[in-house]
Design a protein around this motif. Structure first.
Motif, PDB file in Angstrom:
ATOM      1  N   VAL A  55       0.293   5.469   0.336  1.00  0.00           N
ATOM      2  CA  VAL A  55      -0.769   6.558   0.219  1.00  0.00           C
ATOM      3  C   VAL A  55       0.299   7.929   0.200  1.00  0.00           C
ATOM      4  CG1 VAL A  55      -2.385   7.803   1.460  1.00  0.00           C
ATOM      5  CG2 VAL A  55      -2.427   5.480   1.632  1.00  0.00           C
ATOM      6  N   THR A  56       0.014   8.812  -0.662  1.00  0.00           N
ATOM      7  CA  THR A  56       1.049   9.931  -0.974  1.00  0.00           C
ATOM      8  C   THR A  56       0.114  10.977  -1.423  1.00  0.00           C
ATOM      9  OG1 THR A  56       3.043  10.741  -1.656  1.00  0.00           O
ATOM     10  CG2 THR A  56       1.637   9.657  -3.146  1.00  0.00           C
ATOM     11  N   GLN A  57       0.655  12.227  -0.992  1.00  0.00           N
ATOM     12  CA  GLN A  57       0.132  13.768  -1.680  1.00  0.00           C
ATOM     13  C   GLN A  57       0.614  13.822  -3.101  1.00  0.00           C
ATOM     14  OE1 GLN A  57      -1.541  15.686   0.299  1.00  0.00           O
ATOM     15  NE2 GLN A  57      -1.352  14.369   2.044  1.00  0.00           N
ATOM     16  N   LEU A  93      -3.401  11.504  -2.718  1.00  0.00           N
ATOM     17  CA  LEU A  93      -4.663  12.618  -1.814  1.00  0.00           C
ATOM     18  C   LEU A  93      -4.362  13.952  -2.523  1.00  0.00           C
ATOM     19  CD1 LEU A  93      -4.270  11.059   1.547  1.00  0.00           C
ATOM     20  CD2 LEU A  93      -6.025  10.371  -0.120  1.00  0.00           C
ATOM     21  N   SER A 142      -4.255   7.260  -8.842  1.00  0.00           N
ATOM     22  CA  SER A 142      -4.343   6.269  -7.929  1.00  0.00           C
ATOM     23  C   SER A 142      -5.037   5.128  -8.762  1.00  0.00           C
ATOM     24  CB  SER A 142      -5.660   6.892  -7.198  1.00  0.00           C
ATOM     25  OG  SER A 142      -5.174   8.080  -6.365  1.00  0.00           O
ATOM     26  N   ARG A 172      -1.454  -1.017  -4.219  1.00  0.00           N
ATOM     27  CA  ARG A 172      -2.631  -0.037  -4.129  1.00  0.00           C
ATOM     28  C   ARG A 172      -1.848   1.383  -3.937  1.00  0.00           C
ATOM     29  NH1 ARG A 172      -7.964  -0.218  -4.422  1.00  0.00           N
ATOM     30  NH2 ARG A 172      -7.830  -2.512  -4.283  1.00  0.00           N
ATOM     31  N   LEU A 173      -1.977   2.099  -4.817  1.00  0.00           N
ATOM     32  CA  LEU A 173      -1.539   3.557  -4.886  1.00  0.00           C
ATOM     33  C   LEU A 173      -2.532   4.827  -4.619  1.00  0.00           C
ATOM     34  CD1 LEU A 173       0.852   5.823  -5.098  1.00  0.00           C
ATOM     35  CD2 LEU A 173       0.286   5.819  -7.376  1.00  0.00           C
ATOM     36  N   THR A 174      -2.600   5.184  -3.704  1.00  0.00           N
ATOM     37  CA  THR A 174      -3.663   6.327  -3.313  1.00  0.00           C
ATOM     38  C   THR A 174      -3.043   7.673  -3.352  1.00  0.00           C
ATOM     39  OG1 THR A 174      -5.142   4.852  -2.111  1.00  0.00           O
ATOM     40  CG2 THR A 174      -5.592   7.132  -1.823  1.00  0.00           C
ATOM     41  N   TYR A 186       0.669  -1.133   0.071  1.00  0.00           N
ATOM     42  CA  TYR A 186      -0.097   0.013   0.092  1.00  0.00           C
ATOM     43  C   TYR A 186       0.912   1.248   0.029  1.00  0.00           C
ATOM     44  CZ  TYR A 186      -3.558  -3.297   1.682  1.00  0.00           C
ATOM     45  OH  TYR A 186      -4.288  -4.355   1.645  1.00  0.00           O
TER      46      TYR A 186
END
Lengths: 113, 113
Positions: free
Chosen positions: B12-14, B113, B86, B109-111, B10
């Motif tokens: 999660v990044t800006q 934000l 994403s 899984r890249l999200t 996983y």
């Protein structure tokens, strides 16, 4: 788009029933493959059928290929709850880059216990 | 004994950040791939490398840069991440002689934000 189409998009059956998924594609192919994807996991290869083959079996799986109609079907017999997953067809075309697979849109199969 | 592994699972990044995803295979294959699977589960190839040489480069923004230090590794670096990046990114590998199946990693899984 080169992407193949699969139908149905979703299929819900009872354990023990057979499940049939269909795949249509757009260009001439070298082979067609079926993959399974469990939720949150990578794809797992199930079976490959060459363009000069019409039918292939592997355990409870039966795949047919009709190159004149540019279509294939995957039949899973005597389904089990563990067969619940998304199923994708993928085609490898002639010429161009080798091993390039074009994936279908997938069928989500739910097998109810 | 994992065949194709990816890290991280996983991410999660800006928006605007730069990130990398790593892939390794221990199958002795000489071809590796990166795929992107969007929220509708459409799976599309991005890149393919054979013996560290780029052989497939689909229409991917040049913010995406694959790097293959050796034939067992294919990393994906993404610059200036955008919301549309994403997705789940899958690495895969295969031998290189046609009619071959591809072995997929578990996905990242890249999200954004």
């Amino acid at each position: 788009s080169q992407q193949g189409e699969e139908d149905p998009q979703a299929l819900s059956i009872q354990e023990g029933e057979n499940a049939t998924m269909n795949c249509s594609y757009k260009t001439s192919i070298n082979n067609l493959q079926w993959y399974r994807q469990n939720s949150g996991r990578g794809l797992v290869h199930l079976i490959l059928i060459r363009s000069n083959e019409r039918e292939k079996h592997s355990g409870r799986l039966r795949v047919t290929l009709d190159t004149s109609k540019k279509s294939s079907s995957l039949l899973i017999t005597a389904s089990r709850a563990a067969d619940t997953a998304s199923y994708f067809c993928a085609t490898e075309g002639y010429g161009g880059a080798t091993n390039k697979l074009i994936f279908g849109t997938g069928t989500l199969l739910a097998v109810q216990p | 004994d994992t065949a194709v592994s990816q890290t991280p699972k996983y991410l999660v990044t800006q928006m605007g950040n730069d990130k990398s995803i790593k892939c390794e295979q221990n199958l002795g294959h000489d071809t590796m791939y990166w795929y992107k699977q969007d929220s509708k589960k459409f799976l599309k190839i991005m890149f393919s490398y054979n013996n560290k040489e780029l052989i497939i480069n689909e229409t991917v923004p040049n913010r995406f840069s694959p790097k293959s230090p050796d034939k067992a590794h294919l990393n994906l670096h993404i610059n200036s991440l955008e919301l549309g990046d994403s997705a789940v990114y899958f690495c895969a590998s295969s031998v290189t002689n046609g009619r071959v199946t591809q072995y997929f990693g578990p996905g990242t899984r890249l999200t954004v934000l």
